[in-house]
Design an enzyme around this catalytic site. Structure first.
Site, short mmCIF file in Angstrom:
data_model
loop_
_atom_site.label_atom_id
_atom_site.label_comp_id
_atom_site.label_asym_id
_atom_site.label_seq_id
_atom_site.Cartn_x
_atom_site.Cartn_y
_atom_site.Cartn_z
N GLU A 57 -33.52 -0.68 -28.05
CA GLU A 57 -32.57 -0.37 -26.97
C GLU A 57 -31.15 -0.67 -27.41
O GLU A 57 -30.88 -1.77 -27.89
CB GLU A 57 -32.91 -1.20 -25.72
CG GLU A 57 -34.17 -0.73 -25.04
CD GLU A 57 -34.52 -1.53 -23.79
OE1 GLU A 57 -33.63 -2.20 -23.23
OE2 GLU A 57 -35.69 -1.46 -23.37
N HIS B 70 -34.16 1.87 -19.32
CA HIS B 70 -34.29 0.49 -18.82
C HIS B 70 -33.55 0.29 -17.49
O HIS B 70 -32.63 -0.53 -17.38
CB HIS B 70 -33.79 -0.53 -19.86
CG HIS B 70 -34.37 -1.90 -19.65
ND1 HIS B 70 -34.72 -2.74 -20.67
CD2 HIS B 70 -34.67 -2.59 -18.51
CE1 HIS B 70 -35.19 -3.88 -20.19
NE2 HIS B 70 -35.17 -3.81 -18.86
N ARG C 129 -42.12 -4.43 -21.40
CA ARG C 129 -41.39 -4.68 -22.63
C ARG C 129 -41.98 -3.81 -23.74
O ARG C 129 -43.21 -3.72 -23.88
CB ARG C 129 -41.47 -6.16 -23.04
CG ARG C 129 -40.67 -7.11 -22.17
CD ARG C 129 -39.16 -6.94 -22.33
NE ARG C 129 -38.40 -7.86 -21.49
CZ ARG C 129 -37.90 -7.55 -20.29
NH1 ARG C 129 -38.06 -6.35 -19.79
NH2 ARG C 129 -37.20 -8.45 -19.61
#
Ligand code: NAI
Ligand code: HPV
Length: 418
Positions: free
Chosen positions: A259, A298, A231
């Protein structure tokens, strides 16, 4: 009952869920806001990254269970769910191998500047001399922060690469580390000081937010490799960028503080030169002595294998909840009972008997923490076990025994397991 899938889920799982006695609604494009509009009337909710807020849960009057089809559940307001008696479950470890695979990929990509080598070939260049300058991994130490499901998968693969593995984790003792064949570190800084490569596999919590800052980067040797596929908020981003400039830190990321959701653009200066004032052109590539940042958007958990494993676990959780009344991987049910006594009552299985017993307990101010009730073959009798905090008085027990349908009453002291 209605099941809402509010994120993309492997088609095989959607098919299997449709065979269960529940109406399945598949709306993979729901957002935090639109979920709030769609949650009314839903009994079971499946999410991946779509946040489940307290505001949404306010409207979830019929919701029993939320399944996070992924590793952790920070995107769900678990406290709000607990306040409403809604189970929250996740799919721990099911995407760990996929994440570890990407970590190894980023590691090699960074050490060999693979991305720039490919870009250079795409531009019609043959810079064999330049991209022959690489350090190599054999014999180096990789520090793994967080020796959970992903950390262990990384450790396993790193050993196959001839790396020494060091680990720091909340419950990792020196003895446990020895069992796992890893060098024990007592803090994140200690881990960094032992490592040439540092990779993060911690959850984000109040204790871990920004846990990687200046001191950790300073403890790493110059030109260390730093990987974060956990994270973004674990890391002080400014300190990381500073270490790229001042210590030649080479970075591989899969997660970012900003993000984008529901957008295909991501304008970022992360992947260009980090030196202040340096010109960022489309053809910029780092030299072999310069720090730099590589990244993937991601995608660590996003292999077909891993998505199928997560989806299969999601189906298992929902099937067990619907057909057996049991929620595997539940994260918000207390595991430590405050009950000290168990009242065992055998009674005739007749309407109202149980209610009569409970009303006596209520009158005597006894709070029931847990109840189990087994019905004997033929349905004539049942045995209820009620876990309570305080011992019921003799008078209370006599009142229960006085009911004609009650066959036997006993009180046992629960073992103190602490
Ligand atoms: N990029 C991606 O797509 C993915 C990212 N992740 C991230 O990776 C993280 C790790 O995943 P798993 O290994 O499956 O979780 P896990 O729960 O199995 O492992 C986490 C480990 O961190 C340790 N830990 C927790 N708090 C700590 C603290 N304050 N200090 C030291 N150690 C602590 C725990 O003891 C545990 O060993 C997840 O929390 C998630 O944020 C997970 C899957 C996919
Ligand atoms: O499982 C996790 O925690 C992840 O970060 C993966 O997220 P995703 O399921 O790919 O949206």
């Amino acid at each position: 009952m209605r099941l809402l899938i509010a994120d993309k889920l492997h088609p095989r799982a959607v098919e299997e869920l449709s065979a269960l006695p529940i109406e399945v609604i598949y709306e993979p494009d729901l957002t935090k806001e639109s979920l709030e509009e769609r949650i009314a009337g839903v009994g079971v909710l499946v999410v991946r990254s779509t946040p489940v807020t307290a505001a949404a849960l306010e409207k979830a009057k019929t919701l029993h269970l939320i399944v996070r089809a992924g590793a952790e559940y920070q995107t769900i307001d678990v406290r709000a769910a607990s306040r409403r008696g809604i189970y929250v479950a996740n799919c721990p470890g099911k995407n760990a191998a996929a994440v570890a695979e990407l970590v190894m990929g980023l590691l090699i990509a960074v050490d060999r500047r693979v991305v720039d080598a490919v870009t250079s070939l795409r531009n019609g260049q043959w810079r064999r001399g330049e991209y022959s300058k690489a350090e190599g991994l054999l014999g180096k130490t990789i520090g793994i922060a967080g020796m959970g499901a992903v950390g262990r998968e990384v450790a396993h693969r790193a050993k196959a690469f001839g790396l020494t593995v060091a680990g720091f984790s909340r419950s990792l003792t020196p003895m446990k580390a020895a069992e796992l064949g890893v060098v024990h570190a007592h803090s994140l800084e200690d881990l960094a000081s032992k490592s040439h490569i540092l990779t993060l596999h911690l959850p984000i919590t109040e204790r871990t937010r920004h846990i990687v800052g200046k001191r950790v980067f300073a403890a790493l040797p110059p030109r260390a490799i730093f990987i974060n596929a956990a994270r973004a908020d674990l890391v002080d981003q400014a300190a990381m960028r500073e270490a790229v400039v001042t210590r030649g830190l080479r970075v591989g990321l899969d997660v970012y503080p900003d993000e984008p959701r529901d957008k295909l653009e991501y304008a970022s200066d992360l992947f260009g030169p980090q030196t202040p004032g340096a010109e960022a052109s489309g053809t910029w590539s780092p030299s072999d002595s310069e720090g730099f940042i590589y990244g993937t958007p991601h995608i660590a958990a996003a292999t077909d294998q891993s998505q199928l494993a997560v989806a299969t676990e999601t189906v298992r959780v929902i099937r067990s909840f619907l057909l057996e009344g049991h929620v595997p991987n539940v994260v918000n049910v207390t595991t430590t009972s405050i009950a000290n006594f168990q009242v065992v009552i055998r009674m005739q299985d007749k309407i109202g008997t149980f209610a009569n017993v409970l009303s006596v307990l209520k009158r005597h101010g006894i709070n029931v923490e847990e109840v189990t009730n087994s019905v004997f073959e033929g349905g004539g009798a049942s045995c209820a076990k009620l876990r309570v905090v305080s011992r019921p008085s003799e008078m209370c027990l006599q009142e229960i025994r006085a009911f004609d349908e009650v066959l036997h009453v006993d009180v046992v002291t629960l073992p103190n397991l602490a």
